[in-house]
Scaffold this motif. Structure first.
Motif, short mmCIF file in Angstrom:
data_model
loop_
_atom_site.label_atom_id
_atom_site.label_comp_id
_atom_site.label_asym_id
_atom_site.label_seq_id
_atom_site.Cartn_x
_atom_site.Cartn_y
_atom_site.Cartn_z
N LEU A 129 0.82 -1.21 0.00
CA LEU A 129 0.00 0.00 0.00
C LEU A 129 0.86 1.26 0.00
N ASN A 130 0.34 2.29 -0.66
CA ASN A 130 0.95 3.62 -0.61
C ASN A 130 0.65 4.28 0.73
N VAL A 131 1.35 5.39 0.98
CA VAL A 131 1.10 6.12 2.23
C VAL A 131 -0.25 6.82 2.20
N SER A 132 -0.79 7.08 1.02
CA SER A 132 -2.12 7.70 0.95
C SER A 132 -3.00 6.90 -0.01
N SER A 133 -2.86 5.62 0.03
CA SER A 133 -3.58 4.77 -0.91
C SER A 133 -4.97 4.46 -0.38
#
Length: 919
Positions: A129-133
């Motif tokens: 996962l992305n940090v703002s996903s």
């Protein structure tokens, strides 16, 4: 950092330490409880935790200080923790209102409690996962049924579907709603069955029906990354989802039809990115969706996994970077491209994170604010924004180039009648390629190239199987016919190859993936035609094992030799992948072995017909391949017995040796050759004989049974002591006594002849040493040379009479002066002279032994070398005849010199026959 700074000031420092630590579940549980003790609700506590974790990651993620996997792993762990926390709380709340949901069976309600499975898709499923996903989720429940109701009166009972829909909506609110503390994760449910128009939660049965009836090609890429997030660590749930989804994602054949679906998806994504950039040039720097972005790396990996993952389970992995590594290990992407794509992916993902650190926005586009750009560039270790953009362009061009090279343009016939991969002037074949099979102009154009080809194509066109093809596949078939005819016209392939190609296609029309493969990969079609032209045996092998044609997608192996260690490692990696997915049942393993053996036998064939191997090298490699298959099969059967706790597997390793005789023993195995083997054991266990007899029978069954993937080898065990009347497996003591002629039950002379070519294919060191010692003792035994020669000559005479040969035909094997005469002569040399010349014990083949016998003075000058050269020519002619399935009964006039050399060898050894028909 900008917006996150405030969170450090409003939260107790100890809580900050817990929440922003390494991210272990224990630390986060403690942080969550501490935040609640600070007065926050559970929902708010999760939101504050998420802000603290992202802030900490932003601090750590400067100048590649932490690997990409640390950032994505932390965010994935946080999402798992949040969902598990919310699920537990909501499940308790709903159960208090409606009772416990129960699975329904045909006989009524069953006692098992029904659970909702949270399935992570995309980057969440791949643990990246992305940090703002956002998190892509699908909510499933096990089966229809009803809840038990609440309280004494069992009130409030609802259906399982209603219950789990309420649970799913509650989760959305817990996780995704934006409050004064922000959100935990955005949730996207668009990947569920029927998309946004489908129910928010569905049963496993409904999912299965959807995938079977309505699942689209692009959804296979999505389900490739699916993973059961909750219930946590539930192997049974993970296995149930895998059993349902894997047949949809990974087909049992090599499926090239996904290329068209991915081309469409690529066009849509690039068009969408272009539309967003109209009037806003900075949006062209979308590191995810624009040309050469993150999504194209992911798609490149996924399409190769989906195409081949059905046959090659070791390619099945969710993370993109691991997928790249496995594709490289499978020689589907070379080392340089793998490294370039890996670096590009890491750079693009890291850049994406820094874009998102700015405002915690789900964006993938570089900001247009100069200060923001300078902040990103400096944090990523670049001296200037220009340097950052230059590196970005470099990586995007690399990705786009590889992605476009993989997909290319949609392969179809051009208006001049040529196809991609064809050359030469235009011809009136366009009507055939784009129109009707009965078009007179197209048929006439085919006839002008080859009447036989035109007739064969018309038969194909009338085939019921051809009439059942979809329009798309019928178009593919016509394109292949045109491409093949154009090759004949331009003298790039022979008429015979074209006819064999049509014959090869006809039975495969129902397996439409082969049409897609050949249309997608023009070089594969070209290489296939070349091999079909080489021999009838090759054409028949390709008809029996059409799956091997995928080997032609790459020719990296063409100039190599068979590598036994690499082959066995490949098989064991594949076996491990099946075990990991709980798919290592007997049928799967037997099919795995068959696919691998067929593929490598085909590689040897392709090297052979392309002139890269000598006849001797072909035999060496085919023999080594058989050795490996025997070893791997035996190891897997025994390990299965050990794992199952079978009483047969009374030791960690089987104390069994497989001894090869005949062509395999002499490393002269040909295409499609039988394996002559003898089984010997050295195990004192009271049930050893019974155990190893069962093991040998099991092994023979594994090798000879026809499965969906065909068979492996025919096995002949007639050379064991006492032949077909003897035990299938012999103890080494009994074998020694039998061969050394001790006791009443002893070996015949022909059995001693056979042991000259025997060798241990597999077995422990002590058992191997005892067999080798027994063989040496037999071959070095003192014998009456005259009696031995008379017995060998008499045996050879009886063989000739049995074949009823006449002098007007030269049978390459059986006629006087042929191959059998050479082999008998060498056996006579070994049995009479090994006692005085130990080098004759070496199992190095007839040619080497003849040359050594002459060099050591056992044969007169030139006799051994001339006979060796004759035998070498016989083998070459036999090899060519077998490849083209020709008779080995030849014109005697063409082989006078070679037969004379062999007869001279017999004369030198005093192996003269008295039968006047044969000298």
């Amino acid at each position: 950092m900008r917006r996150y700074a405030s969170y450090w000031d409003i939260v107790n420092p100890e809580v900050v330490h817990l929440a922003s630590g390494a991210g272990q579940a224990q630390r986060w549980t403690a942080a969550f409880e501490a935040l609640k003790d600070e007065g926050l609700s559970p929902q708010s506590a999760l939101r504050v935790m998420r802000q603290l974790v992202v802030a900490r990651l932003s601090e750590m993620d400067v100048g590649d200080a932490v690997p990409l996997e640390v950032v994505t792993g932390a965010m994935t762990n946080l999402a798992e923790f949040a969902l598990a926390t919310a699920q537990a709380a909501l499940m308790q709340e709903l159960s208090e209102r409606h009772g416990t949901p129960l699975n329904q069976t045909p006989g009524g309600l069953h006692a098992d409690i029904a659970q909702m499975w949270i399935v992570g898709m995309g980057k969440f499923g791949a643990r990246s996962l992305n940090v703002s996903s956002d998190i892509d989720l699908i909510y499933l429940y096990e089966a229809d049924g009803e809840t038990t109701g609440a309280g004494v009166n069992r009130s409030g009972a609802i259906s399982n579907h209603e219950f789990f829909v309420k649970l799913a909506r509650g989760l959305q609110s817990w996780i995704a709603d934006v409050t004064e503390h922000g959100f935990v994760f955005r949730v996207d449910l668009a990947l569920r069955p029927h998309g946004n128009s489908g129910p928010i939660a569905c049963s496993l049965r409904a999912l299965e029906d959807y995938l079977l009836v309505s699942g689209r090609e692009w959804e296979r890429f999505a389900w490739l990354k699916s993973r059961v997030i909750y219930p946590v660590l539930s192997a049974s749930h993970a296995r149930a989802l895998r059993d349902l989804v894997m047949p949809f994602v990974f087909r049992r054949y090599l499926d090239y039809r996904v290329f068209d679906a991915l081309r469409d998806l690529r066009s849509q994504i690039r068009a969408q990115a272009a539309r967003r950039a109209v009037g806003r040039p900075h949006r062209a720097h979308d590191v995810k969706l624009a040309r050469g972005g993150i999504r194209e790396v992911e798609f490149l990996v996924q399409v190769l996994q989906v195409v081949r993952g059905g046959h090659f389970p070791e390619l099945r992995t969710r993370p993109t970077l691991k997928g790249l590594e496995r594709l490289h290990a499978a020689h589907l992407i070379d080392a340089e491209k793998t490294e370039a794509l890996s670096q590009a992916y890491r750079f693009l993902r890291t850049l994406e994170h820094h874009i998102q650190y700015l405002d915690d926005a789900q964006t993938h586009t570089l900001p247009d604010d100069d200060a923001d750009l300078h902040w990103i560039a400096s944090r990523m270790g670049f001296a200037s924004v220009c340097a950052l953009l230059a590196r970005l362009d470099e990586h995007r061009e690399c990705v786009a180039g590889e992605f476009d090279a993989l997909l290319g343009a949609a392969p179809e016939a051009n208006v001049d009648g040529k196809c991609k991969g064809c050359s030469g002037p235009g011809a009136p074949l366009s009507s055939f390629a784009t129109g009707d099979w009965d078009d007179a102009t197209g048929i006439a154009a085919l006839s002008a190239i080859s009447v036989a080809l035109a007739e064969r194509v018309q038969v194909l066109a009338a085939s019921p199987k051809r009439r059942l093809l979809s329009e798309a596949n019928d178009q593919r078939l016509r394109s292949l016919v045109v491409r093949t005819a154009t090759g004949v016209r331009d003298a790039r392939c022979s008429e015979a190859a074209a006819l064999r190609f049509i014959d090869w296609l006809d039975p495969l029309l129902r397996r439409e993936s082969y049409l897609a493969l050949l249309v997608e990969r023009a070089p594969v079609h070209e290489r296939l035609l070349k091999i079909l032209a080489s021999s009838r045996w090759a054409a028949r092998y390709l008809s029996e094992h059409p799956g091997v044609v995928d080997e032609l997608a790459s020719d990296h192996w063409m100039h190599q030799r068979f590598d036994r260690a690499a082959f066995e490692a490949e098989l064991n990696n594949r076996h491990a992948a099946l075990q990991q997915g709980a798919e290592a049942d007997e049928e799967s393993l037997m099919n795995l072995l068959r696919r691998a053996q067929h593929a490598h036998a085909f590689r040897i064939l392709a090297r052979d017909v392309n002139g890269h191997l000598s006849v001797e090298q072909v035999a060496d490699d085919l023999s080594a391949l058989a050795d490996s298959v025997l070893k791997t099969s035996l190891d897997w059967i025994w390990s299965t017995w050990v794992a199952s706790g079978s009483s047969r597997a009374h030791q960690p390793q089987a104390q069994l040796a497989i001894v090869a005789y005949g062509k395999l023993g002499g490393k002269e195995l040909g295409y499609g050759g039988d394996l002559d083997v003898v089984f010997i054991h050295d195990d004192p266990h009271e049930r050893a004989q019974e155990c190893y007899a069962a093991l040998a029978k099991k092994l023979i069954n594994w090798l000879t049974t026809k499965t969906a993937q065909g068979d492996l080898y025919e096995i002949d065990t007639a050379l064991r002591p006492n032949g077909s009347a003897g035990l299938l497996v012999t103890h080494i003591d009994s074998f020694e006594q039998y061969q050394s002629q001790r006791g009443s039950n002893t070996a015949w002379t022909w059995e001693h002849q056979a042991i000259t070519r025997a060798r241990v294919v597999l077995g422990g060191a002590s058992l191997r040493a005892r067999f080798d010692a027994t063989r040496a003792a037999v071959l070095c035994s003192a014998r009456d040379a005259l009696a031995l020669k008379a017995e060998i000559a008499d045996m050879r005479a009886r063989m000739r009479r049995a074949h009823k040969l006449t002098s007007d035909v030269f049978d390459l094997k059986q006629s006087p002066g042929g191959m059998i005469d050479v082999e008998f002569a060498v056996q006579c040399l070994v049995l009479t002279s090994a006692g005085v010349d130990a080098k004759l014990l070496a199992n190095v083949g007839n040619i080497a032994l003849l040359e050594h016998a002459q060099a050591s003075g056992l044969l007169p000058t030139s006799i051994g070398v001339d006979a060796a050269n004759a035998y070498r020519q016989f083998r070459h002619r036999q090899h060519a005849a077998r490849l083209d399935e020709q008779s080995m009964r030849l014109d005697p006039a063409d082989w006078v010199a070679q037969r004379a050399a062999v007869n001279a060898l017999w004369d030198a050894l005093d192996l003269n026959l008295t039968d006047s028909n044969f000298h």
